[in-house]
Design an enzyme around this catalytic site. Structure first.
Site, PDB file in Angstrom:
ATOM      1  N   LYS A   1     -19.409 -13.987  10.812  1.00  0.00           N
ATOM      2  CA  LYS A   1     -20.221 -13.092  11.630  1.00  0.00           C
ATOM      3  C   LYS A   1     -20.114 -11.651  11.164  1.00  0.00           C
ATOM      4  CE  LYS A   1     -22.795 -11.791  15.058  1.00  0.00           C
ATOM      5  NZ  LYS A   1     -24.248 -11.973  14.826  1.00  0.00           N
TER       6      LYS A   1
ATOM      7  N   HIS B   1     -47.766 -12.163  -9.456  1.00  0.00           N
ATOM      8  CA  HIS B   1     -46.982 -11.641 -10.578  1.00  0.00           C
ATOM      9  C   HIS B   1     -45.824 -12.561 -10.938  1.00  0.00           C
ATOM     10  CE1 HIS B   1     -49.379  -8.023 -10.535  1.00  0.00           C
ATOM     11  NE2 HIS B   1     -49.284  -8.053  -9.215  1.00  0.00           N
TER      12      HIS B   1
ATOM     13  N   GLU C   1     -36.899 -11.130   7.082  1.00  0.00           N
ATOM     14  CA  GLU C   1     -35.989 -11.549   8.140  1.00  0.00           C
ATOM     15  C   GLU C   1     -36.165 -13.039   8.463  1.00  0.00           C
ATOM     16  OE1 GLU C   1     -33.422 -10.575   9.293  1.00  0.00           O
ATOM     17  OE2 GLU C   1     -33.099 -11.508  11.224  1.00  0.00           O
TER      18      GLU C   1
ATOM     19  N   TRP D   1     -11.391 -17.314   6.869  1.00  0.00           N
ATOM     20  CA  TRP D   1     -12.596 -17.464   6.055  1.00  0.00           C
ATOM     21  C   TRP D   1     -12.154 -17.057   4.662  1.00  0.00           C
ATOM     22  CZ3 TRP D   1     -15.911 -14.143   3.266  1.00  0.00           C
ATOM     23  CH2 TRP D   1     -17.183 -14.654   2.984  1.00  0.00           C
TER      24      TRP D   1
ATOM     25  N   GLU E   1     -30.087 -19.060   6.050  1.00  0.00           N
ATOM     26  CA  GLU E   1     -28.666 -18.998   6.395  1.00  0.00           C
ATOM     27  C   GLU E   1     -28.218 -20.124   7.314  1.00  0.00           C
ATOM     28  OE1 GLU E   1     -26.986 -15.609   8.576  1.00  0.00           O
ATOM     29  OE2 GLU E   1     -28.942 -15.201   9.450  1.00  0.00           O
TER      30      GLU E   1
ATOM     31  N   ARG F   1     -15.939 -15.821  13.345  1.00  0.00           N
ATOM     32  CA  ARG F   1     -15.633 -14.889  12.259  1.00  0.00           C
ATOM     33  C   ARG F   1     -15.227 -15.605  10.969  1.00  0.00           C
ATOM     34  NH1 ARG F   1     -14.556  -9.728  14.093  1.00  0.00           N
ATOM     35  NH2 ARG F   1     -13.277  -9.332  12.269  1.00  0.00           N
TER      36      ARG F   1
ATOM     37  N   LYS G   1     -33.188 -15.776   8.019  1.00  0.00           N
ATOM     38  CA  LYS G   1     -32.759 -16.562   9.186  1.00  0.00           C
ATOM     39  C   LYS G   1     -32.800 -18.046   8.846  1.00  0.00           C
ATOM     40  CE  LYS G   1     -31.527 -14.578  11.299  1.00  0.00           C
ATOM     41  NZ  LYS G   1     -31.006 -13.272  11.580  1.00  0.00           N
TER      42      LYS G   1
ATOM     43  N   CYS H   1     -12.083 -13.156   8.862  1.00  0.00           N
ATOM     44  CA  CYS H   1     -11.019 -13.863   9.572  1.00  0.00           C
ATOM     45  C   CYS H   1     -10.868 -13.319  10.993  1.00  0.00           C
ATOM     46  CB  CYS H   1      -9.713 -13.680   8.828  1.00  0.00           C
ATOM     47  SG  CYS H   1      -9.857 -14.069   7.087  1.00  0.00           S
TER      48      CYS H   1
ATOM     49  N   ASN I   1      -6.562  -9.827   8.095  1.00  0.00           N
ATOM     50  CA  ASN I   1      -8.010  -9.819   7.891  1.00  0.00           C
ATOM     51  C   ASN I   1      -8.304  -8.676   6.938  1.00  0.00           C
ATOM     52  OD1 ASN I   1     -10.778  -9.975   8.102  1.00  0.00           O
ATOM     53  ND2 ASN I   1     -10.860  -8.873  10.045  1.00  0.00           N
ATOM     54  N   GLY I   2      -9.103  -8.924   5.910  1.00  0.00           N
ATOM     55  CA  GLY I   2      -9.413  -7.872   4.938  1.00  0.00           C
ATOM     56  C   GLY I   2      -9.091  -8.344   3.536  1.00  0.00           C
TER      57      GLY I   2
END
Ligand code: M6R
Length: 628
Positions: free
Chosen positions: A623, A524, A501, A95, A508, A27, A505, A2, A121-122
């Protein structure tokens, strides 16, 4: 997560709050709200209406306006803030963690009769217990959020002294929080407190601010203080006071932000992500050049002597997401260059696994934001166990930067896009510098080798620029595959880390299912997923592994895969197998990850763009992940 903004001063608060929230939308962005201490005081009618997705509440001297969806809904509803009077307020972009995204669950939350309004936030971990206890005491809860528990607790403890009420709250709440608080009977005052979630204050001639992050207030001030953990702040139009949990006033220092607002604006690019991809040459240069003099790496800023570095017998790296992939790359690089064994853990695993570590282990935590909850917890766990912790961090003054024993900053500048690009590249540069410095301290590489590596490291920015000049080839290719269902990435050694990576990328921001595999693992199990037309991206920059990877590409191609090869100029035999090949400039193999990641970033970007997605704000993501 948030985003929080608060302003008290001479100007109307709501437009400033909305402006700041816009800069924090990265955020979190499922709903937003503001609470403003209305100039005229109490007395207007209640207008609760949760039906339309919009919500206005009046009736105390605090006016609260909330809306579900992006910030623009709240903007439209309040005429860009102009329709909400008052010069002191707090705002929030959410969020969701507890409770679905809805008007009701959007912040600010308030206690009965709106004596107190709170943005948070948290995560308040013991909110259920608090809720049950307060319900028995007669408090009624309207929302499914953990934050409402904080609002009621403050209401319960408040008897005219906000600092006392907040410090009592701190003794009862477990978890992480950054809170912005208004008390209805304290016009012109904002209170804030934080534990393990970021919050800053800013001061200016026009008034004073709180915010989750610098870009929110940079338009108004550069004079900021990163609120220390477990401190309470009181802001009025002209004053800022800090208190510890024992309610004693303490002194704090302010610092000047030296980067520009422009660094946090799109500057003509369609998206922050593309802008940040293009900023990589500069970011890498800015990270590398101050640490190099006359062909040598200078690690003095770590505050560790050469002897101390030489004594490091093992390295434990911890991080999350892309920063974890940097650690995977670092493992290969450091083990080759300094012959120090490196263990790599996801921070979320490390913090709970009760690790067994040797005495002279150096713990390295890598984080762009410096606020990732799991990484911060891993840092604290390592410190508790008595290890020296080195933070590789981008955000100056962030929690990890402050709590680590040594800090090595990546000078990427503010990164806004949720998908990290330039911060990732600077983290790679940072681990190269550490590997070289460590290699020298341990006598594994000599001066000549050091100089050769340093010279090549300094050439990476211009090589990244060359890749960017050829972006149309990647764009063209990406358009063909923007409707894929699954995309696989394969590589070996360092190229496996780059594949991880590339895959993250892509998934997401494009929402295409993607996996990355160490190519030798395909047989395998995973190879059974390969079918006609599926895209497999093979990354191959390591000479000794090149032929092996080519064989793996042949295996998937013969099962119907369409194969994209990513390799260095000169490895033209790639074209014998790959349906399409992207070349990056030649470099020392140990630095190849810095080059191959660029086309992989561009691939993800253009695939997502081709699907018409919101590249900078992918769904369900934030973020900086400041909650567990
Ligand atoms: O701020 P941090 O570097 O600690 O963040 C870690 C991850 O959350 C981050 O790298 C995430 O995986 C990115 N969105 C990937 O692009």
């Amino acid at each position: 997560m948030c985003g929080i903004v608060g302003f008290t001063g001479r100007q109307q608060a709501a437009p400033i709050l909305l402006d700041g929230l816009e800069k924090l939308e990265y955020r979190g962005y499922d709903s937003a709200g503001i609470a403003v201490a209305a100039a005229g005081g109490a007395g207007t009618q209640d207008k609760p209406s949760a039906q339309s997705g919009l919500h206005t509440e009046k009736g105390s001297s605090i006016e609260i306006v909330k809306a579900k969806g992006r910030l623009k809904v709240l903007r439209e509803m309040t005429d860009d803030g102009r329709s909400v009077p008052g010069t002191c307020g707090i705002g929030h972009t959410r969020w969701a963690t507890h409770g679905e995204p809805s008007v009701l669950n959007a912040h600010p939350h308030y206690a009965k009769d709106r004596r107190v309004a709170v943005v948070h936030n948290g995560i308040i971990e013991n909110y259920q217990q608090i809720r049950e206890k307060l319900t028995k005491e007669g408090f009624s809860f309207l929302t499914a959020t953990d934050t409402e528990a904080a609002a009621h607790l403050l209401d319960k403890y408040y008897s005219g002294n906000p600092i006392e009420a907040i410090s009592k709250l701190m003794f009862h709440v477990r978890g992480s929080y950054a809170l912005g608080i208004l008390f209805a009977d304290r016009p012109g005052e904002i209170y804030a407190v934080r534990k393990d979630s970021p919050l800053i204050v800013g001061r200016s001639e026009q008034g004073n601010f709180i915010a989750s992050d610098v870009p929110a207030i940079l338009k108004y001030t550069r004079d900021v203080c990163f609120i220390p953990n477990l401190e309470i702040v009181k802001l009025t139009e002209t004053e800022i006071h800090f208190y510890n949990v024992d309610q004693e006033e303490v002194e704090e220092t302010f610092s000047q932000i030296n980067w520009d607002t422009e660094a946090a604006e799109k500057g003509g690019f369609a998206h922050f992500m593309l802008k940040e991809i293009y900023e990589q040459p500069k970011a890498v240069r800015d990270t590398v050049s101050p640490r190099i003099s006359e062909g040598h790496v200078n690690l003095d800023e770590l505050g560790m002597s050469r002897e101390e570095l030489a004594k490091v017998s093992r390295i434990q790296m911890v991080a999350c997401g892309s920063a974890y992939h940097v650690c995977m790359t670092a493992k290969y690089m450091i083990e080759q260059t300094a012959r120090v064994p490196v263990d790599v853990d996801l921070a979320s695993e490390f913090r709970y696994r009760n690790p067994v570590m040797e005495k002279d282990t150096l713990v390295i935590v890598v984080s762009q934001s410096g606020e990732t909850a799991d990484s911060l917890a891993a840092l604290r766990e390592a410190k508790k166990l008595g290890y020296h912790v080195l933070g590789i961090v981008n955000v100056v003054g962030s929690s990890i930067a402050r709590e680590a024993d040594s800090v090595f900053y990546t000078w990427a500048g503010p990164e806004i896009s949720v998908a990290t690009t330039k911060a990732y590249s600077t983290q790679l540069a940072a681990v190269y510098l550490l590997a070289i410095g460590l290699g020298r301290a341990k006598g594994v590489i000599d001066e000549i080798a050091e100089t050769e590596m340093v010279e090549e490291l300094s050439r990476l920015p211009e090589k990244i620029e060359r890749i960017l000049e050829e972006k149309e080839r990647i764009q063209w290719f990406a358009n063909k595959f923007s409707h894929s269902k699954d995309i696989f990435f394969i590589g070996r050694g360092l190229d496996y880390a780059s594949s991880l990576e590339g895959s993250l990328k892509l998934k997401e921001i494009s929402y295409i299912h993607s996996e990355a595999y160490a190519a030798g693992e395909l047989k395998h199990g995973t190879i059974s997923l390969i079918e006609d037309g599926i895209l497999v991206v093979g990354v191959a920059t390591q000479k000794s592994l090149f032929e092996k990877l080519i064989s793996n590409m042949v295996e998937v191609k013969s099962r119907g895969a369409y194969v994209l090869g990513v390799t260095s100029y000169g490895n033209y035999s790639m074209e014998d197998v790959a349906n399409y090949t992207i070349y990056v400039p030649k470099t020392m193999e140990c630095f190849a990850a810095s080059l191959v990641v660029v086309p992989l970033q561009l691939l993800a970007y253009y695939v997502a763009l081709g699907k018409g997605l919101d590249v900078d704000k992918p769904r369900n993501l934030a973020k900086s992940v400041t909650v567990e």
